[in-house]
Design an enzyme around this catalytic site. Sequence first.
Site, PDB file in Angstrom:
ATOM      1  N   TYR A 190      -4.602   1.478  -2.339  1.00 17.09           N
ATOM      2  CA  TYR A 190      -5.718   2.393  -2.573  1.00 17.09           C
ATOM      3  C   TYR A 190      -6.781   2.162  -1.507  1.00 17.09           C
ATOM      4  O   TYR A 190      -6.662   1.298  -0.658  1.00 17.09           O
ATOM      5  CB  TYR A 190      -6.318   2.156  -3.974  1.00 17.09           C
ATOM      6  CG  TYR A 190      -5.286   1.971  -5.044  1.00 17.09           C
ATOM      7  CD1 TYR A 190      -4.616   3.068  -5.585  1.00 17.09           C
ATOM      8  CD2 TYR A 190      -4.951   0.693  -5.497  1.00 17.09           C
ATOM      9  CE1 TYR A 190      -3.645   2.897  -6.564  1.00 17.09           C
ATOM     10  CE2 TYR A 190      -3.985   0.516  -6.480  1.00 17.09           C
ATOM     11  CZ  TYR A 190      -3.328   1.617  -7.010  1.00 17.09           C
ATOM     12  OH  TYR A 190      -2.375   1.445  -7.967  1.00 17.09           O
ATOM     13  N   GLU A 228       3.373   5.838   9.469  1.00 15.80           N
ATOM     14  CA  GLU A 228       3.734   4.470   9.890  1.00 15.80           C
ATOM     15  C   GLU A 228       4.762   4.550  11.013  1.00 15.80           C
ATOM     16  O   GLU A 228       5.946   4.727  10.788  1.00 15.80           O
ATOM     17  CB  GLU A 228       4.289   3.672   8.705  1.00 15.80           C
ATOM     18  CG  GLU A 228       3.291   3.450   7.569  1.00 15.80           C
ATOM     19  CD  GLU A 228       2.251   2.372   7.868  1.00 15.80           C
ATOM     20  OE1 GLU A 228       2.300   1.766   8.963  1.00 15.80           O
ATOM     21  OE2 GLU A 228       1.379   2.152   7.002  1.00 15.80           O
TER      22      GLU A 228
HETATM   23 ZN   LIG Z   1      -2.074  -0.092   9.278  1.00 13.70          ZN
END
Ligand SMILES: [Zn+2]
Length: 396
Positions: A347, A366
């Site tokens: 979070y 990512e």
């Molecule tokens: Zn990161």
Amino acid sequence: MEITVRHGDSLSYYSQLFTISLPLIIDSNPKLHLDQLPIGQKIIIPGFMVKDYQIQQNDTISTIAQKQNLPLDGLYLVNPEINPDHLQTGQTIHIPQRITERVVQGKQNYDYRVLKKDLKRLQQIYPFIRVSAIGQSVLGREIPEVRIGNGDKKIHYNGSFHANEWITTAVLLTCLNDYLLSLTNQTPMGGVETPRLYTETSLSLVPMVNPDGVNLVLHGLPDNERWRTRVLELNQGSLDFTGWKANINGVDLNDQFPANWEGERARNQKQPGPRDYGGKKPLTEPEAIAMAELTRQRDFSKVLAFHTQGEEMYWGFENLEPPESETIVQEFSRVSGYAPVKNIESYAGYKDWFIQEWRRPGFTIELGNGVNPLPLEQFDKIQQQALGIFLAGLCM
Ligand SMILES: [Zn+2]
């Protein structure tokens, strides 16, 4: 490249002559009054530079133009003083040269200095981009933002929230450079006609949210004695900063946003350190505050935060995301091969807060696979995957 207005010239004439789209020329000359071009006015033509050329025997102005694959009038424009009937062997004239190669070299230890240098160079060649600072880091480094495009659809990308993920800055700057080359050379990019993107979107890019952290990972302790002691203490006396994600205060900037910040705190570090400490309360750190203020001011329709690693993309937050988030992430997945992941137990991140506050699509991307900081051998592969997402983010 700078040229000087002559009687009868117009911006649309320059646009045709140099095959540079009119919006790029207009935005490169923001102080210009378009209704009348004063004779003698300097105009910048983006995507070109001027090189010197020495007149050789038997050269005429038209053979030079032919050899350089240039319109004759393009040569006259950058050589206003020239007399075509009296060219002298050995005389130096100017030749407009279209820029077709990247100036950004992403495959290097991409620190704050390299970023500043590249932004300056890009701004010189492509003055239709606007570079400004959204705020300052703890150590007083200005955090740059690049804006490109004049469309209504406002999109935001950022990189290097996390210090040891600095390769994201190099990847984003390379993608930006490719976008600029595509615009000025009118060559499609991944099958996309980019001039349309320029007039439909405005991209805000903050390529290095955490410059102090990035420089710590790449160069070790800062010069200032007080900071050296403090940072060394936060890193348990170790001079190895490869595991450092936080800003220089030891606060993880991507745990700083008021989006279930308490939930993140409960599962994370309680003290400042290299990673996973969200601060005493949300938005205490200048870098996170600058990002929050920028986002509140701009009405972004979509945000992408680039991190490493995992070849995954997080697109949900507590079911507050809009339905189109899923459509968009599927397109990102198609172009990159990365796996969409709706929720993870995490979070207080930037994209979480964006989804919560605006109910618009926000993503954490990512890049790459391995242990941070990812090695530069991965750069080309990651950049290719990121470029697909960079473009799809503008198109969708
Ligand atoms: Zn990161």
